[in-house]
Write a protein that holds these residues in place. Structure first.
Motif, PDB file in Angstrom:
ATOM      1  N   PRO A   1       0.824  -1.211   0.000  1.00  0.00           N
ATOM      2  CA  PRO A   1       0.000   0.000   0.000  1.00  0.00           C
ATOM      3  C   PRO A   1       0.856   1.258   0.000  1.00  0.00           C
ATOM      4  O   PRO A   1       2.012   1.253   0.432  1.00  0.00           O
ATOM      5  N   THR A   2       0.288   2.327  -0.499  1.00  0.00           N
ATOM      6  CA  THR A   2       0.978   3.610  -0.480  1.00  0.00           C
ATOM      7  C   THR A   2       1.065   4.132   0.954  1.00  0.00           C
ATOM      8  O   THR A   2       0.063   4.115   1.675  1.00  0.00           O
ATOM      9  N   PRO A   3       2.234   4.568   1.421  1.00  0.00           N
ATOM     10  CA  PRO A   3       2.353   5.066   2.791  1.00  0.00           C
ATOM     11  C   PRO A   3       1.397   6.227   3.050  1.00  0.00           C
ATOM     12  O   PRO A   3       1.234   7.114   2.213  1.00  0.00           O
ATOM     13  N   GLN A   4       0.772   6.191   4.222  1.00  0.00           N
ATOM     14  CA  GLN A   4      -0.148   7.257   4.594  1.00  0.00           C
ATOM     15  C   GLN A   4       0.636   8.496   5.011  1.00  0.00           C
ATOM     16  O   GLN A   4       1.679   8.397   5.663  1.00  0.00           O
ATOM     17  N   PRO A   5       0.176   9.692   4.651  1.00  0.00           N
ATOM     18  CA  PRO A   5       0.872  10.924   5.059  1.00  0.00           C
ATOM     19  C   PRO A   5       0.804  11.105   6.570  1.00  0.00           C
ATOM     20  O   PRO A   5      -0.134  10.648   7.229  1.00  0.00           O
ATOM     21  N   GLN A   6       1.797  11.770   7.126  1.00  0.00           N
ATOM     22  CA  GLN A   6       1.845  12.037   8.561  1.00  0.00           C
ATOM     23  C   GLN A   6       1.062  13.317   8.879  1.00  0.00           C
ATOM     24  O   GLN A   6       1.042  14.251   8.088  1.00  0.00           O
ATOM     25  N   PRO A   7       0.420  13.344  10.036  1.00  0.00           N
ATOM     26  CA  PRO A   7      -0.342  14.558  10.392  1.00  0.00           C
ATOM     27  C   PRO A   7       0.596  15.718  10.681  1.00  0.00           C
ATOM     28  O   PRO A   7       1.766  15.527  11.028  1.00  0.00           O
ATOM     29  N   PRO A   8       0.114  16.938  10.557  1.00  0.00           N
ATOM     30  CA  PRO A   8       0.928  18.095  10.928  1.00  0.00           C
ATOM     31  C   PRO A   8       1.206  18.071  12.426  1.00  0.00           C
ATOM     32  O   PRO A   8       0.456  17.465  13.203  1.00  0.00           O
ATOM     33  N   GLN A   9       2.279  18.716  12.833  1.00  0.00           N
ATOM     34  CA  GLN A   9       2.700  18.690  14.229  1.00  0.00           C
ATOM     35  C   GLN A   9       2.524  20.069  14.875  1.00  0.00           C
ATOM     36  O   GLN A   9       2.623  21.101  14.214  1.00  0.00           O
ATOM     37  N   PHE A  10       2.285  20.049  16.180  1.00  0.00           N
ATOM     38  CA  PHE A  10       2.316  21.290  16.945  1.00  0.00           C
ATOM     39  C   PHE A  10       3.767  21.716  17.111  1.00  0.00           C
ATOM     40  O   PHE A  10       4.634  20.907  17.450  1.00  0.00           O
ATOM     41  N   LEU A  11       4.032  22.984  16.877  1.00  0.00           N
ATOM     42  CA  LEU A  11       5.370  23.547  17.015  1.00  0.00           C
ATOM     43  C   LEU A  11       5.334  24.690  18.020  1.00  0.00           C
ATOM     44  O   LEU A  11       4.280  25.320  18.214  1.00  0.00           O
ATOM     45  N   PRO A  12       6.459  24.972  18.685  1.00  0.00           N
ATOM     46  CA  PRO A  12       6.469  26.079  19.640  1.00  0.00           C
ATOM     47  C   PRO A  12       6.009  27.385  18.989  1.00  0.00           C
ATOM     48  O   PRO A  12       6.427  27.721  17.879  1.00  0.00           O
ATOM     49  N   ALA A  13       5.134  28.094  19.666  1.00  0.00           N
ATOM     50  CA  ALA A  13       4.634  29.370  19.139  1.00  0.00           C
ATOM     51  C   ALA A  13       5.747  30.409  19.168  1.00  0.00           C
ATOM     52  O   ALA A  13       6.571  30.417  20.087  1.00  0.00           O
ATOM     53  N   PRO A  14       5.803  31.287  18.175  1.00  0.00           N
ATOM     54  CA  PRO A  14       6.813  32.353  18.200  1.00  0.00           C
ATOM     55  C   PRO A  14       6.585  33.266  19.394  1.00  0.00           C
ATOM     56  O   PRO A  14       5.461  33.381  19.897  1.00  0.00           O
TER      57      PRO A  14
END
Length: 372
Positions: free
Chosen positions: A143-156
């Motif tokens: 199967p085609t690899p599923q995309p990874q979800p976006p991640q929370f990053l530290p707020a500026p």
């Protein structure tokens, strides 16, 4: 960027599951009885720790976007996976009991499967992409690899954080509210540990508060809050995680002076939360002369309308407004406080890595899988 809501909000109630559809966003809360014996055995085998006395393992809060398959979820088992394998926290009489064992010549009791008996969890909620059909190439069955979800990053540093002033406005009707208990344990009659998730939706935003509360009698209080805020159409999700703890006597010292023997406030989670916030940014009451001690802080509550049915009912404008027990529960949903300062100096408490405040931002993906 995610578009603003164009279709009218559509609340729904199917008994154990209810929620609201806001354009491409579907929010669903599910409340069911505690796990039965078979379910509990399976959960314990999966988690490798004893379950809390009251475990709502089938309760969930899910926020799903049909345009991108992005999903946020809160449930008891995911939260319990974040419970540590050991803790330095002891009940008030632990040292006395240990001395008694030593004086009696009893052998030490070895803990076969150690775990954090306080059930302290710092789980912020799960972020995932819902599975989509996986096409395969003619030459391969993989199967085609599923995309990874976006991640929370530290707020500026310049990020304003969650706009509490907007959440406190009374002129924006509340379209949906619910409170989802996940687990509770009385810690062998030594206090209480509980995890509850609350959600509030209006025409402009979705606000979710996950709160872990711990009281160990004569030892400490601890709260770990995760606040998730999404302004519809903003293209981002803001997440604030905040851990606070203080000694039992520190909090007890802030009881109202006119009722010093009334310990009822120590069982009021909102009152305790307000004291932990105050203690995190100010000296303890003992640092002030009795005549000049500051008054106890008051938790920030959202004003609500009264009622008696305890269900969401349509308003004249067609929007659903909370009434009865739902309105009372909404009054217990702390929006937060403007104070984001770190805790005071070291206290005679076990070090807790989650103590403090963390602000993060997740950029919402657009249809097609790319982030804004």
């Amino acid at each position: 960027m995610t578009s603003t809501t164009t279709a009218p909000p559509r609340p729904f109630d199917h008994g154990s599951s209810k929620g609201i559809q806001l354009d491409t966003w579907l929010l669903t809360s599910t409340i069911l009885p505690i796990l039965n014996a078979t379910e509990s055995d399976a959960a314990q085998a999966q988690l490798h720790l004893p379950l809390p006395e009251i475990c709502f393992g089938n309760n969930t809060l899910v926020l799903h976007d049909s345009a991108t398959n992005l999903q946020f979820q809160w449930n008891a088992l995911d939260a319990l996976k974040a419970v540590g394998r050991d803790t330095e926290v002891k009940v008030a009489y632990a040292d006395e009991w240990a001395r008694g064992q030593a004086n009696s010549g009893s052998a030490d009791v070895a803990v076969q499967k150690p775990f954090d008996w306080t059930y302290t969890t710092v789980h912020p909620g799960s972020v995932s992409l819902s599975p989509s059909p996986s096409p395969t190439s003619p030459s391969s069955s993989a199967p085609t690899p599923q995309p990874q979800p976006p991640q929370f990053l530290p707020a500026p540093p310049t990020h304003p954080g969650i706009p509490l002033h907007l959440l406190a406005r009374q002129d924006i009707p509340i379209l949906f509210y619910d409170e989802i208990p996940l687990f509770e344990d009385e810690l062998g009659d030594n206090g209480i540990a509980e995890l509850v998730v609350r959600v509030r939706v209006n025409s402009t935003s979705i606000f979710i508060l996950s709160r872990f509360f711990l009281r160990i009698d004569n030892v400490l209080f601890r709260i770990f809050d995760v606040r998730l805020y999404m302004a519809l159409g903003s293209g981002e999700v803001i997440r604030e995680s905040k851990g606070r703890q203080a000694g039992y006597e520190e909090v007890k010292a802030r009881l109202p002076f006119d009722k010093p023997t009334d310990l009822t406030p120590l069982t009021d989670i909102n009152w305790v939360h307000a004291q932990l916030e105050a203690l995190a940014t100010s000296p303890p009451p003992s640092a002030f002369p009795p005549s000049s001690r500051p008054s106890s802080a008051t938790p920030l509550r959202h004003p609500t309308a009264g009622g008696s049915t305890g269900r969401l009912t349509p308003s004249a404008s067609g929007a659903s407004t909370p009434t009865g027990r739902t309105a009372e529960a909404l009054g217990r949903m702390d929006l937060g406080s403007e104070s984001g300062g770190e805790s005071r100096g070291a206290r005679s408490l076990p070090k807790w890595e989650a103590e403090g405040v963390k602000l993060e931002v997740l950029k919402l993906p657009v249809a097609g899988g790319e982030s804004n």
